[in-house]
Scaffold this motif. Structure first.
Motif, mmCIF file in Angstrom:
data_model
loop_
_atom_site.group_PDB
_atom_site.id
_atom_site.type_symbol
_atom_site.label_atom_id
_atom_site.label_comp_id
_atom_site.label_asym_id
_atom_site.label_seq_id
_atom_site.Cartn_x
_atom_site.Cartn_y
_atom_site.Cartn_z
ATOM 1 N N PHE A 91 0.846 -1.193 0.000
ATOM 2 C CA PHE A 91 0.000 0.000 0.000
ATOM 3 C C PHE A 91 0.876 1.235 0.000
ATOM 4 C CE2 PHE A 91 0.330 -1.487 4.372
ATOM 5 C CZ PHE A 91 0.715 -0.349 5.066
ATOM 6 N N TYR A 92 0.339 2.288 -0.622
ATOM 7 C CA TYR A 92 1.066 3.532 -0.794
ATOM 8 C C TYR A 92 0.958 4.401 0.446
ATOM 9 C CZ TYR A 92 1.212 2.645 -5.833
ATOM 10 O OH TYR A 92 1.441 2.097 -7.069
ATOM 11 N N GLY A 93 2.045 5.122 0.714
ATOM 12 C CA GLY A 93 2.012 6.174 1.715
ATOM 13 C C GLY A 93 1.301 7.386 1.138
ATOM 14 N N GLU A 94 1.219 8.431 1.901
ATOM 15 C CA GLU A 94 0.475 9.618 1.467
ATOM 16 C C GLU A 94 1.042 10.260 0.210
ATOM 17 O OE1 GLU A 94 -0.596 12.428 4.480
ATOM 18 O OE2 GLU A 94 -0.929 10.831 5.942
ATOM 19 N N ASP A 95 2.346 10.162 -0.006
ATOM 20 C CA ASP A 95 2.932 10.817 -1.177
ATOM 21 C C ASP A 95 2.953 9.919 -2.413
ATOM 22 O OD1 ASP A 95 4.898 9.003 -0.646
ATOM 23 O OD2 ASP A 95 6.496 10.463 -0.366
ATOM 24 N N LYS A 96 2.401 8.720 -2.323
ATOM 25 C CA LYS A 96 2.323 7.744 -3.416
ATOM 26 C C LYS A 96 3.700 7.221 -3.843
ATOM 27 C CE LYS A 96 -2.152 8.000 -4.292
ATOM 28 N NZ LYS A 96 -3.056 6.935 -4.147
ATOM 29 N N LYS A 97 4.744 7.512 -3.083
ATOM 30 C CA LYS A 97 6.071 7.013 -3.418
ATOM 31 C C LYS A 97 6.522 5.916 -2.464
ATOM 32 C CE LYS A 97 7.673 11.167 -5.680
ATOM 33 N NZ LYS A 97 8.646 12.245 -5.713
ATOM 34 N N ASP A 98 6.128 5.998 -1.215
ATOM 35 C CA ASP A 98 6.520 5.002 -0.226
ATOM 36 C C ASP A 98 5.545 3.830 -0.283
ATOM 37 O OD1 ASP A 98 8.560 6.672 0.641
ATOM 38 O OD2 ASP A 98 7.327 7.593 2.185
ATOM 39 N N VAL A 99 6.037 2.653 -0.663
ATOM 40 C CA VAL A 99 5.200 1.462 -0.754
ATOM 41 C C VAL A 99 5.595 0.503 0.364
ATOM 42 C CG1 VAL A 99 4.527 -0.513 -2.167
ATOM 43 C CG2 VAL A 99 4.916 1.708 -3.245
ATOM 44 N N THR A 100 4.624 0.176 1.217
ATOM 45 C CA THR A 100 4.816 -0.800 2.286
ATOM 46 C C THR A 100 4.298 -2.147 1.799
ATOM 47 O OG1 THR A 100 4.536 0.900 3.980
ATOM 48 C CG2 THR A 100 4.237 -1.391 4.665
ATOM 49 N N LEU A 101 5.148 -3.158 1.837
ATOM 50 C CA LEU A 101 4.774 -4.477 1.349
ATOM 51 C C LEU A 101 3.792 -5.168 2.286
ATOM 52 C CD1 LEU A 101 8.301 -5.725 0.260
ATOM 53 C CD2 LEU A 101 6.431 -4.983 -1.227
ATOM 54 N N LEU A 102 2.872 -5.936 1.700
ATOM 55 C CA LEU A 102 1.986 -6.791 2.487
ATOM 56 C C LEU A 102 2.729 -8.095 2.748
ATOM 57 C CD1 LEU A 102 -1.460 -6.313 0.726
ATOM 58 C CD2 LEU A 102 -0.564 -5.152 2.733
ATOM 59 N N THR A 103 2.798 -8.473 4.009
ATOM 60 C CA THR A 103 3.537 -9.669 4.399
ATOM 61 C C THR A 103 2.705 -10.503 5.362
ATOM 62 O OG1 THR A 103 4.595 -8.560 6.274
ATOM 63 C CG2 THR A 103 5.759 -8.471 4.165
ATOM 64 N N PRO A 104 2.909 -11.821 5.381
ATOM 65 C CA PRO A 104 2.210 -12.632 6.377
ATOM 66 C C PRO A 104 2.750 -12.315 7.771
ATOM 67 C CG PRO A 104 3.643 -14.004 5.010
ATOM 68 C CD PRO A 104 3.714 -12.616 4.473
ATOM 69 N N SER A 105 1.902 -12.401 8.776
ATOM 70 C CA SER A 105 2.330 -12.106 10.146
ATOM 71 C C SER A 105 3.122 -13.259 10.758
ATOM 72 C CB SER A 105 1.129 -11.755 11.023
ATOM 73 O OG SER A 105 0.235 -12.834 11.086
ATOM 74 N N LEU A 106 2.969 -14.457 10.198
ATOM 75 C CA LEU A 106 3.728 -15.637 10.622
ATOM 76 C C LEU A 106 4.304 -16.292 9.379
ATOM 77 C CD1 LEU A 106 1.148 -17.175 13.127
ATOM 78 C CD2 LEU A 106 3.239 -15.927 13.710
ATOM 79 N N PRO A 107 5.396 -17.052 9.499
ATOM 80 C CA PRO A 107 5.942 -17.729 8.319
ATOM 81 C C PRO A 107 4.895 -18.638 7.675
ATOM 82 C CG PRO A 107 7.475 -17.853 10.155
ATOM 83 C CD PRO A 107 6.201 -17.288 10.694
ATOM 84 N N ALA A 108 4.914 -18.660 6.349
ATOM 85 C CA ALA A 108 3.973 -19.495 5.592
ATOM 86 C C ALA A 108 4.741 -20.233 4.510
ATOM 87 C CB ALA A 108 2.878 -18.620 4.976
ATOM 88 N N LYS A 109 4.184 -21.327 4.047
ATOM 89 C CA LYS A 109 4.800 -22.102 2.978
ATOM 90 C C LYS A 109 4.696 -21.315 1.671
ATOM 91 C CE LYS A 109 4.490 -26.516 0.603
ATOM 92 N NZ LYS A 109 3.690 -27.730 0.413
ATOM 93 N N ASN A 110 5.795 -21.242 0.938
ATOM 94 C CA ASN A 110 5.771 -20.555 -0.357
ATOM 95 C C ASN A 110 4.727 -21.185 -1.277
ATOM 96 O OD1 ASN A 110 7.818 -18.811 0.367
ATOM 97 N ND2 ASN A 110 9.429 -20.064 -0.516
ATOM 98 N N GLY A 111 3.946 -20.336 -1.903
ATOM 99 C CA GLY A 111 2.904 -20.786 -2.811
ATOM 100 C C GLY A 111 1.529 -20.924 -2.181
ATOM 101 N N MET A 112 1.438 -20.769 -0.849
ATOM 102 C CA MET A 112 0.138 -20.892 -0.186
ATOM 103 C C MET A 112 -0.794 -19.779 -0.673
ATOM 104 S SD MET A 112 0.138 -23.583 1.636
ATOM 105 C CE MET A 112 -1.316 -23.342 2.609
#
Length: 115
Positions: A91-112
Motif C-alpha cells: 500500500f502507498y504512503g500519502e505521497d504515493k512514493k513510499d510502498v509498504t509491502l503486504l507480508t504474512p504475520s507468521l511464516p507461511a509455505k511458499n505458494g500458499m
C-alpha cells in the motif's frame, strides 16, 4: 478517499494471491520510478520475477528472505527491458512514493494461497 466499485465474490475468486519469498533483488535502472527487480520463490509455482517500487522504505539486503503476498495470475507485463510475472502487493504512503509491502504475520509455505 475514493472507494472502488463493488465486485462479486466470483470476481474475487479469480484473483490468485500467493505467499512467496524474495530470493534475489537487483536495482532496476531502466524503470521510470526507482524500483527493484525481484526474484520470488512461490514453491510449486516456481520462481517468478516482479518489479517493485519499494526503494524508499526497503534496502536490497533486508528484502532477501522476506515473505510477501503477490497476485500470480496476471499476464506478463513488460516494464522497460524487464518482464514482470506477478504483482507484489503493498500500500502507498500519502505521497504515493513510499510502498509498504503486504507480508504474512507468521511464516507461511511458499505458494500458499490467500483465502
Amino acid at each position: 478517499m475514493i472507494v472502488k466499485p463493488e465486485i462479486s465474490w466470483t470476481d474475487f475468486e479469480k484473483i490468485d494471491i500467493r505467499c512467496g519469498t524474495i530470493i534475489s533483488v537487483a536495482d532496476f535502472e531502466k524503470a521510470r520510478n526507482p524500483s527493484y527487480q525481484l526474484d520470488i520463490d512461490f514453491g510449486d509455482l516456481g520462481i517468478k520475477k516482479s518489479s517493485a517500487q519499494t526503494t524508499s522504505l526497503y534496502g536490497k539486503e533486508e528484502l532477501i528472505g522476506k515473505q510477501i503476498l503477490a497476485v500470480v495470475n496476471f499476464p506478463r507485463k513488460q516494464i522497460a527491458n524487464f518482464f514482470s510475472e506477478c504483482l507484489v502487493l503493498g500500500f502507498y504512503g500519502e505521497d504515493k512514493k513510499d510502498v509498504t509491502l503486504l507480508t504474512p504475520s507468521l511464516p507461511a509455505k511458499n505458494g500458499m494461497p490467500v483465502g
